[in-house]
Design a protein around this motif. Structure first.
Motif, mmCIF file in Angstrom:
data_model
loop_
_atom_site.group_PDB
_atom_site.id
_atom_site.type_symbol
_atom_site.label_atom_id
_atom_site.label_comp_id
_atom_site.label_asym_id
_atom_site.label_seq_id
_atom_site.Cartn_x
_atom_site.Cartn_y
_atom_site.Cartn_z
ATOM 1 N N TYR A 209 28.964 12.107 2.626
ATOM 2 C CA TYR A 209 29.982 11.448 1.795
ATOM 3 C C TYR A 209 29.418 11.338 0.385
ATOM 4 C CZ TYR A 209 31.985 10.485 6.314
ATOM 5 O OH TYR A 209 32.527 10.646 7.558
ATOM 6 N N VAL A 210 30.051 12.032 -0.560
ATOM 7 C CA VAL A 210 29.433 12.277 -1.856
ATOM 8 C C VAL A 210 30.238 11.669 -2.997
ATOM 9 C CG1 VAL A 210 28.605 14.058 -3.436
ATOM 10 C CG2 VAL A 210 28.495 14.443 -0.959
ATOM 11 N N VAL A 211 29.517 11.040 -3.926
ATOM 12 C CA VAL A 211 30.050 10.669 -5.236
ATOM 13 C C VAL A 211 29.375 11.599 -6.246
ATOM 14 C CG1 VAL A 211 30.343 8.850 -6.944
ATOM 15 C CG2 VAL A 211 30.291 8.269 -4.498
ATOM 16 N N HIS A 212 30.174 12.250 -7.075
ATOM 17 C CA HIS A 212 29.656 13.261 -8.000
ATOM 18 C C HIS A 212 29.646 12.725 -9.423
ATOM 19 C CE1 HIS A 212 28.824 16.936 -10.011
ATOM 20 N NE2 HIS A 212 30.073 17.297 -10.275
ATOM 21 N N LEU A 213 28.494 12.830 -10.089
ATOM 22 C CA LEU A 213 28.361 12.489 -11.500
ATOM 23 C C LEU A 213 28.354 13.805 -12.275
ATOM 24 C CD1 LEU A 213 25.585 9.729 -11.238
ATOM 25 C CD2 LEU A 213 28.077 9.473 -11.118
ATOM 26 N N ALA A 214 29.499 14.195 -12.802
ATOM 27 C CA ALA A 214 29.679 15.533 -13.356
ATOM 28 C C ALA A 214 29.236 15.608 -14.809
ATOM 29 C CB ALA A 214 31.148 15.944 -13.235
ATOM 30 N N TYR A 215 28.603 16.718 -15.176
ATOM 31 C CA TYR A 215 28.214 16.951 -16.564
ATOM 32 C C TYR A 215 29.041 18.066 -17.194
ATOM 33 C CZ TYR A 215 25.394 20.579 -14.296
ATOM 34 O OH TYR A 215 24.978 21.637 -13.521
ATOM 35 N N GLU A 216 29.920 18.697 -16.413
ATOM 36 C CA GLU A 216 30.785 19.745 -16.939
ATOM 37 C C GLU A 216 32.150 19.650 -16.276
ATOM 38 O OE1 GLU A 216 28.828 23.480 -16.306
ATOM 39 O OE2 GLU A 216 27.587 23.279 -18.097
ATOM 40 N N ARG A 217 33.117 20.346 -16.863
ATOM 41 C CA ARG A 217 34.503 20.342 -16.395
ATOM 42 C C ARG A 217 34.656 20.811 -14.951
ATOM 43 N NH1 ARG A 217 36.583 24.635 -20.785
ATOM 44 N NH2 ARG A 217 35.255 23.310 -22.065
ATOM 45 N N LYS A 218 33.727 21.652 -14.502
ATOM 46 C CA LYS A 218 33.843 22.226 -13.166
ATOM 47 C C LYS A 218 33.849 21.150 -12.078
ATOM 48 C CE LYS A 218 28.814 22.963 -13.040
ATOM 49 N NZ LYS A 218 27.732 23.961 -13.001
ATOM 50 N N GLY A 219 33.097 20.064 -12.294
ATOM 51 C CA GLY A 219 33.022 19.021 -11.282
ATOM 52 C C GLY A 219 34.339 18.321 -11.061
ATOM 53 N N PHE A 220 35.056 18.068 -12.142
ATOM 54 C CA PHE A 220 36.348 17.394 -12.024
ATOM 55 C C PHE A 220 37.361 18.296 -11.327
ATOM 56 C CE2 PHE A 220 34.143 15.164 -15.370
ATOM 57 C CZ PHE A 220 34.443 13.840 -15.112
ATOM 58 N N GLY A 221 37.341 19.602 -11.648
ATOM 59 C CA GLY A 221 38.256 20.528 -10.997
ATOM 60 C C GLY A 221 38.033 20.597 -9.504
ATOM 61 N N ALA A 222 36.780 20.693 -9.079
ATOM 62 C CA ALA A 222 36.464 20.828 -7.658
ATOM 63 C C ALA A 222 36.841 19.573 -6.881
ATOM 64 C CB ALA A 222 34.977 21.130 -7.477
ATOM 65 N N PHE A 223 36.507 18.394 -7.402
ATOM 66 C CA PHE A 223 36.803 17.166 -6.673
ATOM 67 C C PHE A 223 38.300 16.869 -6.668
ATOM 68 C CE2 PHE A 223 32.489 16.713 -5.933
ATOM 69 C CZ PHE A 223 32.233 15.603 -5.141
ATOM 70 N N GLU A 224 39.014 17.252 -7.713
ATOM 71 C CA GLU A 224 40.471 17.116 -7.687
ATOM 72 C C GLU A 224 41.069 18.036 -6.629
ATOM 73 O OE1 GLU A 224 41.362 17.943 -11.736
ATOM 74 O OE2 GLU A 224 40.655 15.969 -12.434
ATOM 75 N N ASP A 225 40.548 19.256 -6.503
ATOM 76 C CA ASP A 225 41.040 20.177 -5.479
ATOM 77 C C ASP A 225 40.779 19.643 -4.076
ATOM 78 O OD1 ASP A 225 41.879 21.849 -7.470
ATOM 79 O OD2 ASP A 225 40.378 23.405 -7.134
ATOM 80 N N LEU A 226 39.708 18.880 -3.909
ATOM 81 C CA LEU A 226 39.377 18.283 -2.613
ATOM 82 C C LEU A 226 40.167 17.010 -2.328
ATOM 83 C CD1 LEU A 226 35.485 18.654 -2.509
ATOM 84 C CD2 LEU A 226 37.084 19.518 -0.782
ATOM 85 N N GLY A 227 40.950 16.544 -3.297
ATOM 86 C CA GLY A 227 41.655 15.275 -3.131
ATOM 87 C C GLY A 227 40.756 14.075 -3.348
ATOM 88 N N LEU A 228 39.615 14.287 -4.017
ATOM 89 C CA LEU A 228 38.610 13.241 -4.219
ATOM 90 C C LEU A 228 38.413 12.941 -5.705
ATOM 91 C CD1 LEU A 228 35.936 14.520 -1.652
ATOM 92 C CD2 LEU A 228 37.548 12.631 -1.316
#
Length: 358
Positions: free
Chosen positions: A273-292
């Motif tokens: 179970y992961v919380v992501h601290l993103a440093y680039e736009r890619k992190g937001f795209g991936a977690f939005e695609d996952l519903g997270l």
């Protein structure tokens, strides 16, 4: 009938586990479309790290003596003789700082220019493209417009570089994701995986680690300028988890805070179970695609107390973990459609795919 010949561009190093994953998934998708007899050659900065693939490799990273001669011949040929040219998924077309721009020009630039000029069919797998400062925006758009298909993995890249055959898809790690179901052991501490960014470990991550207290660490990358070992050790974890115990064959689910995107995604696939601290736009795209989407934060601008609250909730509340699992399951249908679109684009006679799902 001769076997299909494919050239895979923009590889980095498998010692960075995220980049190794992207190459492995690219190879898997190419073989899924073209069969196991397909002949694949690889262009990569560190060919020795991909010896396990058995592929013929070209070194794209220049040395003090210049470029490798075989690589130069390949570039000058404009990849003639290949039926398909594929750009590995990732985030390597970046011109954000002067140093980053120079590295991109020297390593990635010749490959993109040759791909744009190639008579072969060209497909770039899901990318995060940009930023494109210092006047690179227009030439980058021009080169991308010459490719047959460019998949981008976040909406910001689509808005900025949506030219020609650019379309949205999910990150390669999501397209291949089959999440494990693991038992949960509430005696286990959280895991924190960090990297240096903008000159050091982001201060918010340091504060968060101090608030969480006891935790284990995990090193996602240990190659050249992408070595996370000192960053992880600087937070003083109780121990460093190995790849085998944390990703490859974990026995229990853990709650994880991860800075590198593919550390986060590989941990999710492993069952954590992961919380992501993103440093680039890619992190937001991936977690939005996952519903997270509410489990991803800007690593340079987040409230440590808010992330601590999420970690505490996931640690203590079974219903929070069940809801996390349910979101990933709900997102699987649209991610599956995205995967189908990407696979279609890799076929020899691909029609324009339906790209409305993402």
């Amino acid at each position: 009938m001769s076997a299909t010949r494919v050239l895979l561009l923009h590889g980095y190093s498998s010692v960075n586990r995220g980049d190794g994953l992207l190459v492995d998934e690219s190879l898997q998708m190419i073989r899924e479309v073209h069969g196991q007899d397909v002949v694949i050659d690889l262009v990569t900065s560190y060919p020795e790290s991909f010896q396990y693939t058995g592929l013929k490799s070209y070194c794209s990273k220049p040395s003090m003596r210049g470029y490798d001669l075989d690589y130069l011949r390949l570039i000058l040929s404009k990849f003639r003789g290949y039926d398909l040219v594929v750009g590995v998924g990732g985030g390597y077309l970046r011109f954000g700082t002067p140093l980053e721009s120079i590295k991109t020009l020297l390593v990635m630039g010749p490959q993109l220019i040759a791909a744009a000029a190639s008579p072969s069919r060209t497909v770039y797998l899901p990318q995060s493209i940009g930023p494109a400062r210092f006047g690179f925006g227009r030439p980058l758009r021009f080169l991308l417009s010459k490719l047959n298909r460019v998949w981008v993995r976040d909406n910001r890249s689509l808005e900025q570089f949506g030219v020609g055959e650019v379309a949205r898809a999910s990150d390669l790690a999501l397209l291949a994701m089959q999440r494990r179901s693991l038992p949960y052991d509430n005696r286990l501490t959280p895991v924190i995986s960090v990297r240096e960014h903008r000159g050091g470990v982001p201060q918010g991550a340091v504060v968060l680690a101090s608030r969480i207290g006891e935790f284990d660490g995990y090193v996602q990358s240990a190659v050249a300028g992408n070595d996370d070992e000192s960053a992880v050790h600087s937070l003083k974890p109780s121990k460093i988890c190995t790849f085998k115990e944390f990703i490859d064959s974990p026995k229990s689910a853990r709650v994880v805070v991860a800075v590198r995107l593919h550390a986060a995604l590989m941990a999710i696939q492993a069952g954590h179970y992961v919380v992501h601290l993103a440093y680039e736009r890619k992190g937001f795209g991936a977690f939005e695609d996952l519903g997270l989407g509410d489990f991803v934060f800007n690593v340079h601008d987040f409230s440590p107390s808010d992330v601590e609250d999420l970690v505490t909730q996931l640690l203590a509340d079974p219903s929070a973990r069940e809801a996390y699992d349910a979101r990933i399951f709900a997102a699987s249908e649209s991610i599956g459609q995205s995967r189908g679109n990407v696979l279609k684009s890799l076929s020899k006679n691909s029609a324009r795919p339906n790209v409305e799902a993402h």
